[in-house]
Motif scaffolding. Structure first.
Motif, PDB file in Angstrom:
ATOM      1  N   VAL A  10       0.840  -1.202   0.000  1.00  0.00           N
ATOM      2  CA  VAL A  10       0.000   0.000   0.000  1.00  0.00           C
ATOM      3  C   VAL A  10       0.872   1.247   0.000  1.00  0.00           C
ATOM      4  O   VAL A  10       2.031   1.214   0.429  1.00  0.00           O
ATOM      5  CB  VAL A  10      -0.943   0.037   1.230  1.00  0.00           C
ATOM      6  CG1 VAL A  10      -1.907  -1.126   1.212  1.00  0.00           C
ATOM      7  CG2 VAL A  10      -0.142   0.054   2.522  1.00  0.00           C
ATOM      8  N   HIS A  11       0.308   2.342  -0.500  1.00  0.00           N
ATOM      9  CA  HIS A  11       0.997   3.619  -0.469  1.00  0.00           C
ATOM     10  C   HIS A  11       1.274   4.025   0.976  1.00  0.00           C
ATOM     11  O   HIS A  11       0.391   3.931   1.835  1.00  0.00           O
ATOM     12  CB  HIS A  11       0.153   4.707  -1.148  1.00  0.00           C
ATOM     13  CG  HIS A  11       0.235   4.672  -2.641  1.00  0.00           C
ATOM     14  ND1 HIS A  11       1.313   5.147  -3.344  1.00  0.00           N
ATOM     15  CD2 HIS A  11      -0.637   4.210  -3.568  1.00  0.00           C
ATOM     16  CE1 HIS A  11       1.107   4.986  -4.636  1.00  0.00           C
ATOM     17  NE2 HIS A  11      -0.073   4.413  -4.805  1.00  0.00           N
ATOM     18  N   ALA A  12       2.486   4.472   1.227  1.00  0.00           N
ATOM     19  CA  ALA A  12       2.852   4.926   2.567  1.00  0.00           C
ATOM     20  C   ALA A  12       2.250   6.295   2.848  1.00  0.00           C
ATOM     21  O   ALA A  12       1.986   7.084   1.929  1.00  0.00           O
ATOM     22  CB  ALA A  12       4.368   4.995   2.705  1.00  0.00           C
ATOM     23  N   VAL A  13       2.031   6.567   4.129  1.00  0.00           N
ATOM     24  CA  VAL A  13       1.493   7.854   4.575  1.00  0.00           C
ATOM     25  C   VAL A  13       2.529   8.523   5.472  1.00  0.00           C
ATOM     26  O   VAL A  13       2.943   7.943   6.476  1.00  0.00           O
ATOM     27  CB  VAL A  13       0.180   7.662   5.370  1.00  0.00           C
ATOM     28  CG1 VAL A  13      -0.326   9.002   5.907  1.00  0.00           C
ATOM     29  CG2 VAL A  13      -0.872   7.004   4.504  1.00  0.00           C
ATOM     30  N   PRO A  14       2.971   9.738   5.130  1.00  0.00           N
ATOM     31  CA  PRO A  14       3.898  10.449   6.023  1.00  0.00           C
ATOM     32  C   PRO A  14       3.245  10.734   7.368  1.00  0.00           C
ATOM     33  O   PRO A  14       2.058  11.084   7.444  1.00  0.00           O
ATOM     34  CB  PRO A  14       4.192  11.752   5.264  1.00  0.00           C
ATOM     35  CG  PRO A  14       3.852  11.453   3.837  1.00  0.00           C
ATOM     36  CD  PRO A  14       2.720  10.479   3.881  1.00  0.00           C
ATOM     37  N   TYR A  15       4.022  10.579   8.429  1.00  0.00           N
ATOM     38  CA  TYR A  15       3.484  10.789   9.785  1.00  0.00           C
ATOM     39  C   TYR A  15       2.947  12.219   9.940  1.00  0.00           C
ATOM     40  O   TYR A  15       1.882  12.442  10.514  1.00  0.00           O
ATOM     41  CB  TYR A  15       4.584  10.518  10.812  1.00  0.00           C
ATOM     42  CG  TYR A  15       4.097  10.216  12.208  1.00  0.00           C
ATOM     43  CD1 TYR A  15       2.752  10.389  12.585  1.00  0.00           C
ATOM     44  CD2 TYR A  15       4.973   9.722  13.171  1.00  0.00           C
ATOM     45  CE1 TYR A  15       2.331  10.097  13.866  1.00  0.00           C
ATOM     46  CE2 TYR A  15       4.543   9.428  14.463  1.00  0.00           C
ATOM     47  CZ  TYR A  15       3.227   9.625  14.797  1.00  0.00           C
ATOM     48  OH  TYR A  15       2.791   9.331  16.069  1.00  0.00           O
TER      49      TYR A  15
END
Length: 251
Positions: A10-15
């Motif tokens: 899955v696409h990563a999400v920046p914190y």
């Protein structure tokens, strides 16, 4: 006991982006107002189906009625301190049963942990299957540590537990870094029998392993497809654009 696993990309999400969207949602709630029981959003649009029943808006003890075509939920604010904890409890009435729950978020600008627990009673089902309890816990710091490949991030930051009279199950999810800004998320489902049915289910569950594996894979692949389709455009939005986009949605 039976255990099955499946991994999805899955696409990563920046914190920081995630913290920003949580902060925007909290700000929108705090910028809303109560007027004669109605909840008006910052743009003046009414939150349909939501009414302030008692108390002051977003203060401890405030109780809201949230209704749709089939169910009514009474939500009570237990704590609203955006620097520390947001906590609420709810009671859902539905023609098919009743559910009570409690949910909490620790931190908003930099979320640290989210957790929820609840119990449900269903009508029109066999007594053995009528009562269930569950809980969810997500440790955000540990999630992004594991997603960044930190060697000491070995425990599952996301855990979901479900318990009924015949069985209990647990889902654990651990992200790992992958190429091209993606996460490889491994999800493991374990289940076992309880009570008088435990010996029987100890025989039946392993025989159902292939079906459980297929069901888990299909469900996770569908979730991943939706995530990868809808997330990238949202990642392009800053906090102001996110706020406007949320307000454009129907409530």
């Amino acid at each position: 006991m039976v255990a099955v696993s499946h991994s999805v990309l899955v696409h990563a999400v920046p914190y920081d982006w995630f913290g920003g969207i949580v902060a925007v949602l909290v700000e929108l709630a705090e910028d809303s107002r109560a007027e004669n029981g109605r909840i008006l959003l910052p743009d003046g649009k009414e939150a349909e189906g939501v009414r302030l029943v008692t108390g002051r808006h977003l203060r401890r003890g405030a109780r809201y009625s949230v209704a749709d075509e089939s169910a009514t939920c009474l939500v009570t604010v237990k704590e609203w301190d955006r620097r520390r904890t947001l906590r609420a409890v709810g009671d859902v009435e539905h023609p098919e049963g009743r559910m009570t729950w409690e949910a909490a978020l620790r931190g908003t600008d930099r979320p640290r942990r989210a957790e929820a627990k609840g119990e449900a009673q269903f009508t029109g089902t066999p007594r053995m299957l009528s009562a269930w309890a569950g809980s969810v816990r997500l440790r955000f710091d540990d999630w992004w540590a594991a997603a960044g490949g930190e060697p000491d991030a070995h425990s599952a930051p996301l855990r979901i537990r479900l318990r009924g009279k015949p069985v209990q199950a647990e889902i654990r999810a651990v992200p790992r870094p992958s190429e091209d800004g993606h996460w490889l998320v491994e999800v493991t489902l374990t289940g076992r029998g309880r009570g008088l049915l435990r010996p029987l289910l100890a025989l039946v569950l392993p025989l159902s392993r292939r079906r459980l594996q297929l069901g888990l894979a299909q469900a996770l692949d569908s979730l991943a497809d939706g995530w990868n389709e809808h997330l990238p455009p949202a990642l392009e939005l800053d906090r102001d654009a996110l706020r406007e986009e949320i307000l454009r949605q129907d409530f």
